[in-house]
Design an enzyme around this catalytic site. Structure first.
Site, PDB file in Angstrom:
ATOM      1  N   ARG A 141       0.829  -1.220   0.000  1.00 57.70           N
ATOM      2  CA  ARG A 141       0.000   0.000   0.000  1.00 57.70           C
ATOM      3  C   ARG A 141       0.861   1.267   0.000  1.00 57.70           C
ATOM      4  O   ARG A 141       0.532   2.249  -0.668  1.00 57.70           O
ATOM      5  CB  ARG A 141      -0.918   0.008   1.228  1.00 57.70           C
ATOM      6  CG  ARG A 141      -2.035  -1.021   1.140  1.00 57.70           C
ATOM      7  CD  ARG A 141      -3.000  -0.892   2.305  1.00 57.70           C
ATOM      8  NE  ARG A 141      -3.528   0.451   2.445  1.00 57.70           N
ATOM      9  CZ  ARG A 141      -3.850   1.017   3.617  1.00 57.70           C
ATOM     10  NH1 ARG A 141      -3.681   0.356   4.743  1.00 57.70           N
ATOM     11  NH2 ARG A 141      -4.329   2.236   3.655  1.00 57.70           N
ATOM     12  N   HIS A 146      -5.074   9.400  11.516  1.00 63.19           N
ATOM     13  CA  HIS A 146      -4.898   7.951  11.365  1.00 63.19           C
ATOM     14  C   HIS A 146      -3.445   7.587  11.062  1.00 63.19           C
ATOM     15  O   HIS A 146      -3.160   6.477  10.649  1.00 63.19           O
ATOM     16  CB  HIS A 146      -5.826   7.396  10.280  1.00 63.19           C
ATOM     17  CG  HIS A 146      -7.274   7.409  10.700  1.00 63.19           C
ATOM     18  ND1 HIS A 146      -8.298   7.181   9.820  1.00 63.19           N
ATOM     19  CD2 HIS A 146      -7.855   7.622  11.896  1.00 63.19           C
ATOM     20  CE1 HIS A 146      -9.465   7.262  10.469  1.00 63.19           C
ATOM     21  NE2 HIS A 146      -9.221   7.536  11.725  1.00 63.19           N
ATOM     22  N   CYS A 194       8.512   2.039  17.242  1.00 60.65           N
ATOM     23  CA  CYS A 194       8.804   0.737  17.840  1.00 60.65           C
ATOM     24  C   CYS A 194       7.489   0.086  18.250  1.00 60.65           C
ATOM     25  O   CYS A 194       6.675   0.698  18.942  1.00 60.65           O
ATOM     26  CB  CYS A 194       9.713   0.910  19.052  1.00 60.65           C
ATOM     27  SG  CYS A 194       9.975  -0.660  19.927  1.00 60.65           S
ATOM     28  N   GLY A 243     -14.776  13.412   0.896  1.00 60.64           N
ATOM     29  CA  GLY A 243     -14.403  12.034   0.587  1.00 60.64           C
ATOM     30  C   GLY A 243     -14.252  11.108   1.763  1.00 60.64           C
ATOM     31  O   GLY A 243     -13.319  10.316   1.810  1.00 60.64           O
ATOM     32  N   GLU A 266     -21.248  10.361  -3.365  1.00 55.65           N
ATOM     33  CA  GLU A 266     -22.305   9.476  -2.834  1.00 55.65           C
ATOM     34  C   GLU A 266     -22.857   9.974  -1.511  1.00 55.65           C
ATOM     35  O   GLU A 266     -22.153  10.618  -0.739  1.00 55.65           O
ATOM     36  CB  GLU A 266     -21.720   8.077  -2.598  1.00 55.65           C
ATOM     37  CG  GLU A 266     -21.426   7.312  -3.858  1.00 55.65           C
ATOM     38  CD  GLU A 266     -20.783   5.970  -3.548  1.00 55.65           C
ATOM     39  OE1 GLU A 266     -21.170   5.332  -2.546  1.00 55.65           O
ATOM     40  OE2 GLU A 266     -19.862   5.590  -4.290  1.00 55.65           O
TER      41      GLU A 266
END
Ligand code: NAD
Ligand code: ZN
Length: 274
Positions: free
Chosen positions: A75, A127, A135, A210, A238
């Site tokens: 990713r 996030h 660590c 978004g 949406e």
């Protein structure tokens, strides 16, 4: 642009109001980074398919650190190859124009906001950040830069060299991605939770872009804005929980559409007027 949306933005501009933007995976979708609802988030371990909600957990990392690292390296590679788009650039322009009256709260770990020119001190990565590691046993506070592993075959096991690069230079345990996992909690130290809430509590406009509102803190930020009756705009192709909040609020507007088409015109009105 719709008349009501223009009025709401124009009011914020005239007041010299504070703007907090809240972005999710959707703003980076047009840069080619799949959202978690896209199928590319899935991962196969052995013969089982895992969804991001299973892979992105501390429990999975404890059980299978090499698998979780391979998924993240894949990713992170997608993020590193992506370029910021017109949506990221529009928000960076707003950041520069408003200065301390602007704050960006992003759920994205891809680094595209900063690469588009966002000011680090005015950007809260709630996030985490693909560019950082820490660590896994927390033997030191804070983070380190993500080691440079380069382009790798997603399906190949980690090499001895890669394992070494992903080991803590102090205690030798695994390093972990500096990201908030689904079975972990928000905090200020790593994820700027209080800073993000403060930015929402002092804003005159919350601009949501978004995000599907699947996680807790973004929803809290939306509810806070709705409760305070501030201007509230959601950009998303949406329906989602934030568009519902906008429709509920007298100063809300659901700007249906893609980030790259909506944000530049929105930012133009906020900065220059109608
Ligand atoms: P999500 O995947 O749950 O939802 C994405 C939202 O973006 C949807 O509501 C969708 O309708 C909308 N969208 C799709 N294309 C769009 C476009 N062109 N313009 C505007 N909106 C568009 O994303 P989320 O709410 O951010 O939550 C997923 C979690 O996954 C977050 O915690 C985030 O940290 C993580 N994540 C991050 C990245 C990244 O860093 N780019 C990518 C995937 C997932
Ligand atoms: Zn350590």
């Amino acid at each position: 642009m719709e008349r009501r949306l223009k009025e709401i933005l124009e009011e914020v501009r005239r007041e010299g109001g504070r703007v907090t933007a809240l972005t999710g995976a959707g703003i980076s979708a047009e840069s080619g980074i799949p959202t978690f609802r896209g199928s590319e988030g899935y991962w196969v371990v052995g013969s089982r398919h895992y969804v991001p909600q299973e892979m992105a957990t501390l429990a999975m990392f404890r059980r299978a650190p090499e698998e979780v690292w391979r998924w993240y390296l894949y990713r992170f590679g997608v993020c590193a190859r992506a370029e910021p788009n017109a949506g990221h650039r529009a928000l960076a322009a707003l950041d520069h124009a408003l200065g301390e009256r602007f704050h960006l709260v992003t759920q994205n770990i891809d680094g595209l906001h900063l690469r588009a020119g966002a000011t680090p001190s005015r950007t809260s990565h709630i996030h985490g950040d693909a560019g950082q590691v820490r660590c896994a046993e927390a033997c030191f506070p804070g983070t380190l830069s993500m080691p440079d592993i380069g382009v790798r075959d997603a399906k190949a096991p980690l090499s001895a060299r890669e394992v070494e690069l992903l080991s803590c230079p102090r205690c030798g345990s695994w390093l972990r991605p500096h990201v908030l996992w689904f079975d972990e909690y928000y905090d200020e130290e790593h994820y700027r939770m209080q800073t993000a809430l403060r930015a929402a509590a002092s804003a005159n406009l919350l601009l949501v872009v978004g995000t599907s509102g699947a996680t807790n803190l973004p929803m809290q930020i939306g509810e806070l804005a709705l409760g305070r009756g501030i201007a509230l705009v959601d950009v998303n192709p949406e329906d989602n929980p934030f568009s519902a909040m906008c429709q509920e609020s007298p100063r809300g507007f659901f700007a249906r559409g893609r980030a790259t088409e909506r944000l530049p015109e929105l930012v133009k009105v906020l900065l220059e007027g109608p």
